[in-house]
Design an enzyme around this catalytic site. Structure first.
Site, PDB file in Angstrom:
ATOM      1  N   SER A  87     -11.922 -46.134  21.461  1.00 46.19           N
ATOM      2  CA  SER A  87     -11.540 -45.973  22.936  1.00 46.19           C
ATOM      3  C   SER A  87     -11.690 -44.510  23.248  1.00 46.19           C
ATOM      4  O   SER A  87     -11.509 -44.140  24.251  1.00 46.19           O
ATOM      5  CB  SER A  87     -10.127 -46.744  23.192  1.00 46.19           C
ATOM      6  OG  SER A  87      -9.169 -46.300  22.584  1.00 46.19           O
ATOM      7  N   THR A 109      -9.778 -51.047  17.576  1.00 44.42           N
ATOM      8  CA  THR A 109      -9.233 -51.637  16.273  1.00 44.42           C
ATOM      9  C   THR A 109      -9.225 -53.099  16.226  1.00 44.42           C
ATOM     10  O   THR A 109      -9.578 -53.734  15.309  1.00 44.42           O
ATOM     11  CB  THR A 109      -7.813 -51.131  16.119  1.00 44.42           C
ATOM     12  OG1 THR A 109      -7.693 -49.710  15.874  1.00 44.42           O
ATOM     13  CG2 THR A 109      -7.222 -51.789  14.904  1.00 44.42           C
ATOM     14  N   THR A 119      -6.632 -49.120  21.517  1.00 47.55           N
ATOM     15  CA  THR A 119      -5.519 -48.756  22.123  1.00 47.55           C
ATOM     16  C   THR A 119      -5.326 -47.600  22.365  1.00 47.55           C
ATOM     17  O   THR A 119      -4.356 -46.984  23.252  1.00 47.55           O
ATOM     18  CB  THR A 119      -4.223 -49.088  21.297  1.00 47.55           C
ATOM     19  OG1 THR A 119      -4.457 -48.262  19.798  1.00 47.55           O
ATOM     20  CG2 THR A 119      -4.373 -50.713  20.798  1.00 47.55           C
ATOM     21  N   ASP A 120      -6.044 -46.390  21.975  1.00 49.75           N
ATOM     22  CA  ASP A 120      -5.588 -44.871  22.300  1.00 49.75           C
ATOM     23  C   ASP A 120      -5.922 -44.619  23.676  1.00 49.75           C
ATOM     24  O   ASP A 120      -5.095 -43.873  24.187  1.00 49.75           O
ATOM     25  CB  ASP A 120      -6.704 -44.113  21.374  1.00 49.75           C
ATOM     26  CG  ASP A 120      -6.639 -44.014  19.973  1.00 49.75           C
ATOM     27  OD1 ASP A 120      -5.322 -44.795  19.514  1.00 49.75           O
ATOM     28  OD2 ASP A 120      -7.262 -43.711  18.890  1.00 49.75           O
TER      29      ASP A 120
HETATM   30  N1  ASP Z   1      -9.056 -45.862  17.133  1.00 50.39           N
HETATM   31  C1  ASP Z   1      -8.614 -47.040  17.900  1.00 50.39           C
HETATM   32  C2  ASP Z   1      -9.116 -47.100  19.385  1.00 50.39           C
HETATM   33  O1  ASP Z   1     -10.108 -47.298  19.514  1.00 50.39           O
HETATM   34  C3  ASP Z   1      -7.292 -47.250  18.051  1.00 50.39           C
HETATM   35  C4  ASP Z   1      -7.020 -48.618  18.317  1.00 50.39           C
HETATM   36  O2  ASP Z   1      -7.692 -49.606  18.966  1.00 50.39           O
HETATM   37  O3  ASP Z   1      -5.831 -48.998  17.979  1.00 50.39           O
HETATM   38  O4  ASP Z   1      -8.357 -46.485  20.227  1.00 50.39           O
END
Ligand code: ASP
Length: 369
Positions: free
Chosen positions: A101, A55, A134-135
Site C-alpha cells: 500500500s 499483506t 494496511t500501511d
Molecule cells: N506492507 C503491507 C502494505 O501493503 C502491510 C500490510 O498490508 O499490512 O501496506
C-alpha cells in the site's frame, strides 16, 4: 475456513505481480457472479470486491514467516481461500492493482472512487469491499469517504499476517468485510475499516502499530462496532461524521500536489521552500503538540505563504487530538491527522477552491472556542 497449509498448496510460485493496466479498457474483471456459482442466489446480497494488494494478498516462504513476504495473490485466490463467502453473498471481483500500500497512488485512488460510485449506483449491488495493504489503508479509506456518494457500505479490509502464516487474519477479516458490505446494518455509515473483529469509521480510524493485529483504532472517536460470531453489531444508530465533505471526482484525472512536512526539534526551515519548488500547491505540516513548530521554521513558512499564497495546514504529529485556529497564516486541521488533512487539501485545491473555502471545510469538523 481453509487452513493455511491447504491455502499454501493452492498458491502459485512466489512472484511479485506487476501493477495491472489501469486504463478503463485494460481493466480486467476477473470473474462475474455467474462464474463462481452455478446460479446466483437471489436471496443473497451482491457484493463487489476491489483488490489492490497488501499483506492480505501476500505469501511467505513458510507458515511462520510474518515479515519480508511478497504480494502477489489475485482477487480470485483471495475469494477461493474463503469458500464460505459464497454462502453469504454473490461475489464479483476486480483487480485494481497488486502492490504494497506504500505504492498506492492517486491514479489507483481515483480509479477506485469512480468505479465504486458506478458500482454502488446499480440497484443490484448491496455494497463493496476494497482489499488493501494496511500501511496506507486509512488514506484510501478516507479518500473514498470523501469521494463516494452513496448510502451503501464501502468497506476497507486488510491483514497484518500474510495468507501463508499460521493464524493468518486475512480470511476472517475478508469474511467479516463481505458480511458487512452485504448487510443493511452497514448503510448510511460512510466508509468503514474492518480488521481484527472491529469496525471503525474511515473518518477517524488510523493505523497505530506497525506490527500487531490490533492496530486500527481511534482513541477519541472509538469504534463504530464489533463482530460477534461474524455478525456485525453497531454501538450506535447510523450517522455520519461531523464535517464530512464529499467531492465529485467523476471528471478528475489528477490531484493537486500536497506535501507533508514533519515538525521536530531543529527542523530544517528550508523544507517549506523545497516543497513549493518541487511543485506543491499546498503544504500540511505535522506539527508538534497542537500544530506547533520552531520559530525559525514558522518564519520560513510565513515568508513562503506571504510570497506565494500557498495554503499551509497545521496538523499534529501526535496520533490523536486537534489543532485549533491559531488566527495566523496557517489553516487549522482540527481533528484531521496530517495524512487525512492532505487529502482534504488536495481535493479542495483540485476542485478549484480558494483559501477561504478550504478553511471553512476544515473548520466544519471541529468546535469553535
Ligand atoms: N506492507 C503491507 C502494505 O501493503 C502491510 C500490510 O498490508 O499490512 O501496506
Amino acid at each position: 475456513m481453509k487452513f493455511s497449509a491447504q491455502l499454501l498448496a493452492l498458491l502459485p510460485p512466489l512472484a511479485v505481480a506487476s501493477p495491472v493496466n489501469l486504463t478503463r479498457a485494460g481493466l480486467h474483471k476477473l470473474f462475474v457472479r455467474q462464474d463462481v456459482q452455478t446460479a446466483i442466489n437471489a436471496s443473497l446480497p451482491n457484493v463487489t470486491i476491489f483488490a489492490t494488494g497488501g499483506t492480505i494478498a501476500s505469501q511467505g516462504t513458510s507458515n511462520t514467516q510474518t515479515t519480508g513476504y511478497s504480494v502477489g495473490l489475485g482477487v480470485q485466490q483471495l475469494v477461493d481461500a474463503v469458500p464460505e463467502l459464497l454462502n453469504i453473498s454473490n461475489i464479483a471481483g476486480y483487480q485494481i492493482s497488486n502492490v504494497g500500500s506504500g505504492s498506492i497512488n492517486e491514479t489507483i485512488s481515483l480509479k477506485l472512487a469512480k468505479m465504486i460510485n458506478e458500482e454502488l449506483a446499480k440497484d443490484t449491488v448491496s455494497g463493496v469491499v476494497v482489499t488493501h495493504g494496511t500501511d496506507t489503508l486509512e488514506e484510501t479509506a478516507f479518500f473514498l469517504e470523501s469521494t463516494v456518494n452513496s448510502t451503501k457500505p464501502v468497506i476497507l479490509v486488510g491483514a497484518m499476517r500474510p495468507a501463508t502464516a499460521l493464524s493468518a487474519d486475512g480470511p476472517l477479516n475478508l469474511y467479516q468485510a463481505v458480511t458487512l458490505a452485504g448487510s443493511p446494518a452497514g448503510r448510511d455509515r460512510g466508509t468503514m475499516i474492518v480488521l481484527n473483529d472491529r469496525i471503525g469509521s474511515a473518518f477517524y480510524t488510523t493505523k497505530n502499530n506497525a506490527n500487531t493485529l490490533d492496530t486500527f483504532f481511534s482513541t477519541e472517536a472509538g469504534q463504530l462496532g464489533v463482530f460477534i460470531n461474524q455478525v456485525p453489531f453497531f454501538f450506535f444508530a447510523p450517522s455520519e461524521p461531523v464535517g464530512r465533505v464529499v467531492f465529485d471526482v467523476t471528471n478528475v484525472t489528477d490531484l493537486a500536489q500536497v506535501d507533508i512536512v514533519y515538525s521536530h526539534q531543529d527542523m530544517d526551515p528550508a523544507l517549506f521552500n523545497a516543497s513549493y519548488s518541487s511543485g506543491a500547491k499546498g503544504i500540511v505540516f505535522a506539527g508538534v503538540g497542537a500544530g506547533g513548530m520552531s520559530d525559525k521554521a514558522s518564519l520560513a513558512a510565513e515568508e513562503l505563504y506571504n510570497a506565494t499564497g500557498i495554503p499551509i495546514v497545521a496538523s499534529h504529529r501526535s496520533t490523536d487530538g486537534f489543532v485549533p485556529d491559531g488566527g495566523d497564516f496557517t489553516i487549522a486541521s482540527g481533528f484531521y491527522n496530517p495524512q487525512k488533512a492532505r487529502i482534504v487539501l488536495q481535493l479542495g485545491l483540485t476542485a478549484g477552491w480558494g483559501e477561504d473555502k478550504i478553511k471553512e471545510a476544515f473548520a466544519k469538523s471541529y468546535p469553535k472556542p
